[in-house]
Design a protein around this motif. Sequence first.
Motif, PDB file in Angstrom:
ATOM      1  N   GLY A 165      30.873  35.615  -8.701  1.00  0.00           N
ATOM      2  CA  GLY A 165      30.585  34.511  -7.788  1.00  0.00           C
ATOM      3  C   GLY A 165      29.573  34.952  -6.762  1.00  0.00           C
ATOM      4  N   TYR A 166      28.870  33.946  -6.120  1.00  0.00           N
ATOM      5  CA  TYR A 166      27.761  34.272  -5.240  1.00  0.00           C
ATOM      6  C   TYR A 166      27.976  33.678  -3.853  1.00  0.00           C
ATOM      7  N   GLN A 167      27.476  34.293  -2.824  1.00  0.00           N
ATOM      8  CA  GLN A 167      27.432  33.781  -1.455  1.00  0.00           C
ATOM      9  C   GLN A 167      26.150  34.298  -0.814  1.00  0.00           C
TER      10      GLN A 167
ATOM     11  N   VAL B  28      22.355  38.365  -0.561  1.00  0.00           N
ATOM     12  CA  VAL B  28      23.369  37.670  -1.340  1.00  0.00           C
ATOM     13  C   VAL B  28      24.494  38.653  -1.654  1.00  0.00           C
ATOM     14  N   ALA B  29      25.740  38.179  -1.596  1.00  0.00           N
ATOM     15  CA  ALA B  29      26.919  38.962  -1.964  1.00  0.00           C
ATOM     16  C   ALA B  29      27.429  38.457  -3.302  1.00  0.00           C
ATOM     17  N   VAL B  30      27.705  39.413  -4.237  1.00  0.00           N
ATOM     18  CA  VAL B  30      28.232  39.075  -5.563  1.00  0.00           C
ATOM     19  C   VAL B  30      29.637  39.653  -5.663  1.00  0.00           C
ATOM     20  N   THR B  31      30.603  38.841  -6.037  1.00  0.00           N
ATOM     21  CA  THR B  31      31.994  39.268  -6.177  1.00  0.00           C
ATOM     22  C   THR B  31      32.396  39.185  -7.645  1.00  0.00           C
TER      23      THR B  31
ATOM     24  N   THR C 296      29.722  43.310  -4.079  1.00  0.00           N
ATOM     25  CA  THR C 296      28.544  44.126  -3.793  1.00  0.00           C
ATOM     26  C   THR C 296      27.481  43.249  -3.151  1.00  0.00           C
ATOM     27  N   ARG C 297      26.606  43.802  -2.386  1.00  0.00           N
ATOM     28  CA  ARG C 297      25.620  43.035  -1.624  1.00  0.00           C
ATOM     29  C   ARG C 297      24.231  43.558  -1.945  1.00  0.00           C
TER      30      ARG C 297
END
Length: 802
Positions: free
Chosen positions: A659-661, A690-693, A704-705
């Motif tokens: 998922g992305y933020q 962007v942060a990826v979970t 991770t960012r």
Amino acid sequence: MAGIPHNNMPGDKATWSFTTTIPSTITSATGPGDSAVVGNGELASRTVSEDGTRTTWRWVQQEQMASELIIISIGKYDVIESQVTLSDGRVIPEWSFMDSSLSAANKTTITNRRALLGTIITRLEQLYGPYPGNSTGVVVDTVPSGINYALETQDRSFFPSTGSVNGNTLIHELAHQWNGDNVTPQLWTDIWMNEGMATWGPSWHTNVLAPATPNPGATETTYFNSWNNTASTSANWATPPGAQTNPANIYGYQTYTRGAQFWEALRTALRNDDFLEVVREWQTRYAGESRSGEDLKALAEEVSGRDLDAFWQDWILDGDKPAWPSKYDLTLAGEPASTPQPGGTLTYQLTAANVGKVALTDGIVEVDLADVLDDASLGTLPDGLVLDGTTLTWTIPPTAVGSSATATFDVVVDGDVSDETLRATAVPTGLGGLCSTAGCASEAAVGVQPLTPSGTPEVTGTFAVGGTVTVSTPGWRDGTSFSHQWLVDGTPVEGATASNFTLRPDDVGRTVSVAVTGSHPDYSPVTRTSAAATVAAGTLASTPTPTIQGDAVVGATVTAQPGAWDDGAALTYEWFLDSEPVGAGASRTLGAADVGKQLEVAVTATKAGYTGVTRRSAAATVSEGRLLATPAPVVSGTARFGETLTVSPGTWDGGVSVGYQWLRDGVPVGGATGASYVLGLDDVRTRISVAVTGTKPGYAAVTTRSATTSAVARARFGTVVAKIAGKAQVGRTLKARVRGIGTDPTVRYAWYAGTKRLGSTPTLELRRGLLGRRVTLRVTVREAGFITTTVRSEPTTKVTHR
């Protein structure tokens, strides 16, 4: 020898260089002609004076040379330059000189003869060893009769006539390059060595080295006849070669003819192989030196192992006719030649065959019986045989040329001898004796007796599978060695030949014994077999507790480590979760459903002939898994208003959902959870990341960012172009035309005539005051998120009347 001042002793050697300046031409009875200087060694230079009237010749002798071997000859010569290839492939120069006044026929003879230098030298190398010099050649010159003889001058010998160089004298002088030049006599009284060899050498060349079928006997006959045909009363024998006192007679019979006879007599006394070794070793060992007759005697005794005192006295030091040495071939044979038995008789026969030129009267043979008489007794000896210790001496009776003498003796083998070899060796101790091709040694193997005493083997140890049993051998003869063969139910076990035996699974319930064969150097082998014993089942010795290798976490593969069990044990595996069996195999991959459960593995070992054993490991709690591949995402795109950024999450573990933020200056952007993000007005001058979970069942989530972008920049308009539409005439209206602006821009206009501002609307009416002037337009474009842009149009033409 009188060309230069020097110490005229053959033992005084040195290296030399000769520099001689002569007229370039010489006039003789046959008229003028080119001159030349002959010297030893190699021609280093030939230098003509500036006016051409004189020439300087320089010869350099690199090898040691005695002064009597110098040649300095000046005259009108035809010079022949060529090369000679030696046996080892070495190529040396040839400088030959012949009297220019000789006839054409004589010159042809000399030219053809010197062309054979390479052939003759390489043949002589077979006899004497490598050619000792660095060049070769001949000198042929017509000289007064008083000095009409050839000379062994080093490297290129001197010949007084065409006839002398065309005969054996050439071979004689070439033999001197080794004998007399390379190895020089120490004193003039030692001259018989080199003159005798140079006289003997041509015969050996003609009879042995040159023909396709060598005939060394011809040389022997030549010098025997020379010796035999000279009466003992002849004055030729009166001067001993090695004890000459009259210098005026030094070049007489005793030096040349008796010297050559000596060398052939020495070959007869030493026999051919030892003689040729002496001849070659004389050159190898003493190259470049001056040596005496005593040195030659010492070398001949060293090589042959024979005492030459009497021979040397007779041939070299006594002033009378020496005795020609006898020559015989010796044979020793034993009968029976195969296997005599203990208590049996072995008969030996000695045979001496006279193969020489004179009757055999002084032959002595010694027979070494040390390895015979330790196992046998000597019978009665016939006349002529005498035993001293273990050496039997045979005095050979007088034997005519071409005849043979024999002697026979018996030995009786001792009754207790077993497996022994009786060796007898005969040696001719005097001069001229040599073992025949049939040999001078005899070997006979005595029969073998059975080994005794020999006891029954005894076996001790654990008679169960896996146990080792060992045999011992009491009651055997000292010095006995043993071989073993283990038996199961009386049948030999392949490869089981050691003194111990490890019992196998297939041996359960069967009997084991061992056959022992005793061997002794003096007896025939004997085999004895032990009592048999029954084999019981075995117990595994090593039964370790297994362990689990690897982390007990979801997604990991753990492996059972069984430990070191007995060799040959077969292992099976059973896995348990909370004590419930969940599968077999040496490894297991843990799943999400295993989290929090107790993991164990059981190992069962089986082996034929052994009781099976199961061992269970300690329990390990299964933990949540850890994602392994958690890459940092990578953002691509341009950090500028209106552009779209895209994220690449990288490659995560299989089965992972991501998922992305999106983040603005590290703060989540509401609703920005897709794989791309369009940069808006709020993003200008901020930094985006962007942060990826990643999530997966049974595994801890990992976020991770990405790296942040550079500050988001405002956008640029496209290429903005301002143009003026309309005619530049009084009363006309000019219109502003703008291209390359955004969708919702703010546009400001400024009309100018020179620096005078005329208006700020999209149109401009041209008035009479603008006649003759040019009009320009400046346009300024503004829009949110864009960089303000100002452009100017091209000026109009000058305003005119309508």
